[in-house]
Every structure is written in C-alpha cells, then in structure tokens.
Motif scaffolding. Structure first.
Motif: not given
Length: 175
Positions: A94-99, A128-135
């Motif tokens: 899962h790839t997600y956006a960082l700042e 919460g970005g990493t945790m939301a991506a992990a969920v």
C-alpha cells in the motif's frame, strides 16, 4: 503492575529532532526501565483485550517492540507491517502520501486470514498518515481492524481523525 506509575516520567523529550522545531518523544528511556516497560505492556494489554484480537500487527520498527510482547501477553499471533522490499515471499503493498512524497508499506500475502481481528500497534500516533495506511493495507487483505493502539498520542496533530477504527493510547501530549 504499578497502578500509580507515571509513565511520562520515563519518556525523554528531545528538542529539534529529527529536524528543527520538532519535539521528539523518545521511548528508549521507557524501554530501558524494567518496571516502566512492564507496566506499559500490561496497560496496553488491558486496553486491547476487550477488542478480542486474533493477531496484533506492528508497524516497522518501534511497533514491533510493542506488538511482539503484547501478542505474548494476550495469547495472539503477531505480524509485521514493513517498508517496501523487506519481507520475503509474496507481499501486498500500500503506497500512501507523505507531507513530501510517498511511502510504501507491505504485509506478507498470507500473514492474516480473511475476517481475522487484527489490532494495529505502534509507539506513537502523530498525523495519522502511516497508521491510516496500515489500516487500509490490513483491510485490503481481509482483516477486520477493531482498534489501533499506541503508547503516545500527539493530540494537537489530530491524527485519530484520519483513522476509521478507534484508537487506544496510554499517554497524550497536547503540544
């Protein structure tokens, strides 16, 4: 377990780390204190137990330090959520956006079975970005995530607003 132990006294604050303007809450001093560490694990186990997890998922790397002993305390399994390319075998990403940019986390494809109750564990909830991506990653492989759990929450960053499941935390910092 020491019911009256103030765990905040065992967390060191380091200004301007990892960059100027950031106050870093360092749990290494908590980990090094046997009674404080034991109390932390017992208190987190008490918060997680009512959610009846089958498995705990730790986010690399400090989440591993918590999830593994918590899994032993709760009698559950433990799985790792790691950075891209760190897990052997077939993985789901899962790839997600960082700042500034993006990041990718992975889980082994067969790490959890569909419908498993997986509690997500990390040391700290900030934005919460990493945790939301992990969920999202856990849900994509069929897990049910009844809650997430952390030692520390930086409430002023409002990270829990990004999360679908409720979050259990031991300590809150308002600045």
């Amino acid at each position: 377990m020491s019911k009256d132990m103030d765990l905040k006294k065992h967390i060191r604050s380091i200004p301007d780390f990892p960059k100027p303007g950031i106050l870093f809450y360092d749990i290494s001093t908590l980990l090094a204190h046997p009674k404080a560490w034991h109390t932390t694990i017992e208190r987190l186990a008490d918060l997680i137990r009512p959610h009846k997890p089958d498995v705990l998922a730790g986010i690399e790397s400090r989440g591993f330090l918590l999830a593994a002993p918590l899994a032993l305390a709760l009698g559950t399994g433990f799985v790792m959520l790691r950075k891209k390319g760190k897990l052997p075998g077939m993985t789901v990403r899962h790839t997600y956006a960082l700042e500034y940019g993006t990041d990718t986390i992975e889980i082994q494809q067969d790490a959890v079975h569909k419908g498993a109750r997986v509690v997500l564990v990390d040391d700290l909830l900030a934005t919460g970005g990493t945790m939301a991506a992990a969920v999202e990653l856990l849900e994509s492989v069929g897990a049910v995530v009844p809650t997430a759990a952390c030692i520390i929450e930086l409430t002023f960053l409002e990270g829990r607003k990004k999360l679908k499941p409720p979050v259990e935390t031991l300590l809150q910092y308002d600045s």
